[in-house]
Design a protein around this motif. Sequence first.
Motif, PDB file in Angstrom:
ATOM      1  N   GLY A 171       0.638  -1.209  -0.075  1.00 22.07           N
ATOM      2  CA  GLY A 171      -0.097   0.076   0.028  1.00 22.07           C
ATOM      3  C   GLY A 171       0.702   1.325   0.149  1.00 22.07           C
ATOM      4  N   THR A 172       2.247   1.330  -0.227  1.00 19.85           N
ATOM      5  CA  THR A 172       3.224   2.474  -0.281  1.00 19.85           C
ATOM      6  C   THR A 172       3.030   2.800  -1.469  1.00 19.85           C
ATOM      7  OG1 THR A 172       4.479   1.451   1.659  1.00 19.85           O
ATOM      8  CG2 THR A 172       5.226   3.014   0.215  1.00 19.85           C
ATOM      9  N   GLN A 173       2.932   4.114  -1.779  1.00 24.20           N
ATOM     10  CA  GLN A 173       2.948   4.576  -3.054  1.00 24.20           C
ATOM     11  C   GLN A 173       4.418   4.887  -3.371  1.00 24.20           C
ATOM     12  OE1 GLN A 173       0.974   8.643  -3.538  1.00 24.20           O
ATOM     13  NE2 GLN A 173       2.563   9.206  -5.126  1.00 24.20           N
ATOM     14  N   TYR A 174       4.910   4.564  -4.415  1.00 25.61           N
ATOM     15  CA  TYR A 174       6.040   4.608  -4.932  1.00 25.61           C
ATOM     16  C   TYR A 174       6.425   5.249  -6.441  1.00 25.61           C
ATOM     17  CZ  TYR A 174       5.692   0.346  -7.888  1.00 25.61           C
ATOM     18  OH  TYR A 174       5.380  -0.691  -8.717  1.00 25.61           O
ATOM     19  N   ALA A 175       5.321   5.546  -7.121  1.00 26.50           N
ATOM     20  CA  ALA A 175       5.790   6.267  -8.294  1.00 26.50           C
ATOM     21  C   ALA A 175       4.328   7.105  -8.670  1.00 26.50           C
ATOM     22  CB  ALA A 175       5.926   5.461  -9.581  1.00 26.50           C
ATOM     23  N   SER A 176       4.237   7.972  -9.567  1.00 29.60           N
ATOM     24  CA  SER A 176       3.214   8.620  -9.844  1.00 29.60           C
ATOM     25  C   SER A 176       3.310   9.280 -11.357  1.00 29.60           C
ATOM     26  CB  SER A 176       3.113   9.831  -9.054  1.00 29.60           C
ATOM     27  OG  SER A 176       3.803  11.026  -9.028  1.00 29.60           O
ATOM     28  N   PHE A 177       2.159   9.398 -12.215  1.00 25.72           N
ATOM     29  CA  PHE A 177       2.162  10.041 -13.611  1.00 25.72           C
ATOM     30  C   PHE A 177       1.339  11.053 -13.658  1.00 25.72           C
ATOM     31  CE2 PHE A 177       3.599   5.485 -13.813  1.00 25.72           C
ATOM     32  CZ  PHE A 177       4.593   5.551 -14.630  1.00 25.72           C
ATOM     33  N   GLU A 178       1.854  12.357 -13.857  1.00 22.97           N
ATOM     34  CA  GLU A 178       1.061  13.335 -13.867  1.00 22.97           C
ATOM     35  C   GLU A 178       0.037  13.534 -14.680  1.00 22.97           C
ATOM     36  OE1 GLU A 178       1.126  15.668 -11.452  1.00 22.97           O
ATOM     37  OE2 GLU A 178       2.515  14.416 -10.365  1.00 22.97           O
ATOM     38  N   ALA A 179      -1.111  14.283 -14.579  1.00 23.00           N
ATOM     39  CA  ALA A 179      -2.197  14.254 -15.548  1.00 23.00           C
ATOM     40  C   ALA A 179      -1.558  15.265 -16.577  1.00 23.00           C
ATOM     41  CB  ALA A 179      -3.451  14.927 -14.848  1.00 23.00           C
ATOM     42  N   SER A 180      -2.060  14.907 -17.799  1.00 25.45           N
ATOM     43  CA  SER A 180      -1.707  16.040 -18.992  1.00 25.45           C
ATOM     44  C   SER A 180      -2.474  17.472 -18.640  1.00 25.45           C
ATOM     45  CB  SER A 180      -2.166  15.432 -20.290  1.00 25.45           C
ATOM     46  OG  SER A 180      -3.387  14.920 -20.291  1.00 25.45           O
ATOM     47  N   SER A 181      -1.808  18.273 -19.230  1.00 22.08           N
ATOM     48  CA  SER A 181      -2.276  19.680 -18.899  1.00 22.08           C
ATOM     49  C   SER A 181      -2.762  20.129 -20.112  1.00 22.08           C
ATOM     50  CB  SER A 181      -1.037  20.756 -18.368  1.00 22.08           C
ATOM     51  OG  SER A 181       0.027  20.719 -19.434  1.00 22.08           O
ATOM     52  N   LYS A 182      -2.653  19.456 -21.253  1.00 22.58           N
ATOM     53  CA  LYS A 182      -3.402  20.001 -22.606  1.00 22.58           C
ATOM     54  C   LYS A 182      -3.581  18.632 -23.243  1.00 22.58           C
ATOM     55  CE  LYS A 182       1.343  20.852 -24.534  1.00 22.58           C
ATOM     56  NZ  LYS A 182       2.087  21.930 -25.075  1.00 22.58           N
ATOM     57  N   PRO A 183      -4.330  18.706 -24.329  1.00 25.75           N
ATOM     58  CA  PRO A 183      -4.561  17.354 -25.219  1.00 25.75           C
ATOM     59  C   PRO A 183      -3.239  17.280 -26.070  1.00 25.75           C
ATOM     60  CG  PRO A 183      -6.353  19.137 -25.575  1.00 25.75           C
ATOM     61  CD  PRO A 183      -5.407  19.806 -24.673  1.00 25.75           C
ATOM     62  N   LEU A 184      -2.905  15.952 -26.168  1.00 27.28           N
ATOM     63  CA  LEU A 184      -1.631  15.679 -26.714  1.00 27.28           C
ATOM     64  C   LEU A 184      -1.885  14.962 -28.095  1.00 27.28           C
ATOM     65  CD1 LEU A 184       0.237  14.076 -23.681  1.00 27.28           C
ATOM     66  CD2 LEU A 184       0.505  16.476 -24.800  1.00 27.28           C
ATOM     67  N   PRO A 185      -1.315  15.103 -29.273  1.00 20.07           N
ATOM     68  CA  PRO A 185      -1.528  14.702 -30.545  1.00 20.07           C
ATOM     69  C   PRO A 185      -1.140  13.233 -30.192  1.00 20.07           C
ATOM     70  CG  PRO A 185      -0.400  16.602 -31.027  1.00 20.07           C
ATOM     71  CD  PRO A 185      -0.318  16.326 -29.450  1.00 20.07           C
ATOM     72  N   GLY A 186      -1.995  12.251 -31.075  1.00 22.60           N
ATOM     73  CA  GLY A 186      -1.516  10.830 -31.302  1.00 22.60           C
ATOM     74  C   GLY A 186      -2.222  10.337 -32.490  1.00 22.60           C
ATOM     75  N   SER A 187      -1.590   8.997 -32.727  1.00 17.35           N
ATOM     76  CA  SER A 187      -1.866   8.263 -33.988  1.00 17.35           C
ATOM     77  C   SER A 187      -2.143   6.732 -33.627  1.00 17.35           C
ATOM     78  CB  SER A 187      -1.108   8.643 -35.338  1.00 17.35           C
ATOM     79  OG  SER A 187       0.020   8.018 -35.022  1.00 17.35           O
ATOM     80  N   MET A 188      -3.021   6.142 -34.365  1.00 14.85           N
ATOM     81  CA  MET A 188      -3.335   4.679 -34.214  1.00 14.85           C
ATOM     82  C   MET A 188      -3.060   3.960 -35.415  1.00 14.85           C
ATOM     83  SD  MET A 188      -6.042   2.787 -31.914  1.00 14.85           S
ATOM     84  CE  MET A 188      -5.581   3.616 -30.296  1.00 14.85           C
ATOM     85  N   LEU A 189      -2.854   3.137 -35.625  1.00 12.80           N
ATOM     86  CA  LEU A 189      -2.655   2.229 -36.850  1.00 12.80           C
ATOM     87  C   LEU A 189      -3.382   0.844 -36.508  1.00 12.80           C
ATOM     88  CD1 LEU A 189      -1.987   1.298 -39.799  1.00 12.80           C
ATOM     89  CD2 LEU A 189       0.006   0.692 -39.236  1.00 12.80           C
ATOM     90  N   LEU A 190      -4.427   0.499 -37.350  1.00 12.09           N
ATOM     91  CA  LEU A 190      -5.191  -0.785 -36.956  1.00 12.09           C
ATOM     92  C   LEU A 190      -5.419  -1.667 -38.363  1.00 12.09           C
ATOM     93  CD1 LEU A 190      -6.976   1.982 -35.832  1.00 12.09           C
ATOM     94  CD2 LEU A 190      -8.152   0.336 -34.424  1.00 12.09           C
ATOM     95  N   LEU A 191      -5.630  -2.803 -37.868  1.00 12.02           N
ATOM     96  CA  LEU A 191      -5.791  -3.820 -38.997  1.00 12.02           C
ATOM     97  C   LEU A 191      -7.295  -4.458 -38.654  1.00 12.02           C
ATOM     98  CD1 LEU A 191      -2.479  -5.702 -39.447  1.00 12.02           C
ATOM     99  CD2 LEU A 191      -3.351  -3.768 -40.826  1.00 12.02           C
TER     100      LEU A 191
END
Length: 207
Positions: A171-191
């Motif tokens: 139950g010990t917190q040992y890492a964190s990832f901050e929330a994004s402050s703005k929309p980040l561009p992304g792309s996805m390739l699908l089959l």
Amino acid sequence: MLVLCSGALVFSAAGCVGNSDPVQSPSVQPTPTRSASGPPPSASPTAKPTPTPIPGSSKGPAKNWPVPKMPEAAKEKSIEGLKAFVPYYYELLAYTLNTDDSKPVRKVTHADCDVCFEEFINTADGNKVAGSWITGADFETSITRAIVDGKSGVVLFTLMQGQMLVYSSTGTQYASFEASSKPLPGSMLLLYDNGWKVQSIETEEES
């Protein structure tokens, strides 16, 4: 449906058999018997209540978390299908990280998607083995463009990510990832092979 129809027919037949007795005096009404009408209907079994979803916290990982259901539109090999599939896939990724259950997302992930496995699937599997967990995993996507070319699909989108905290088995917190402050561009390739599968994901890191 066939069983219900058959039951209705049997009930009608029983009524007809009852009417085959000799005609009685109009002043005497025949008393219906239980054998003519069949046994009394049994009480319907009480449905079990759906367990309340409990989000993860320092006390433990998420519990009773429902698996995201694929929208019907996301099953189509079309632009609209892609637009419906990408948000659904990110719902699966959030479910995977919050519950350490990678089975649902594996079904719609191509083996070639390195990011899918390294950042999400393998992370959840590793946490499950170690007894650790992640809280706060949440993603919001906005589709900007979708293209279908034969069995391939490409989707451009923006992504917002919620803050994620990582806890050990104690139950010990040992890492964190901050929330994004703005929309980040992304792309996805699908089959498309009896349904869409993600082959690759790319997102820009926040500067």
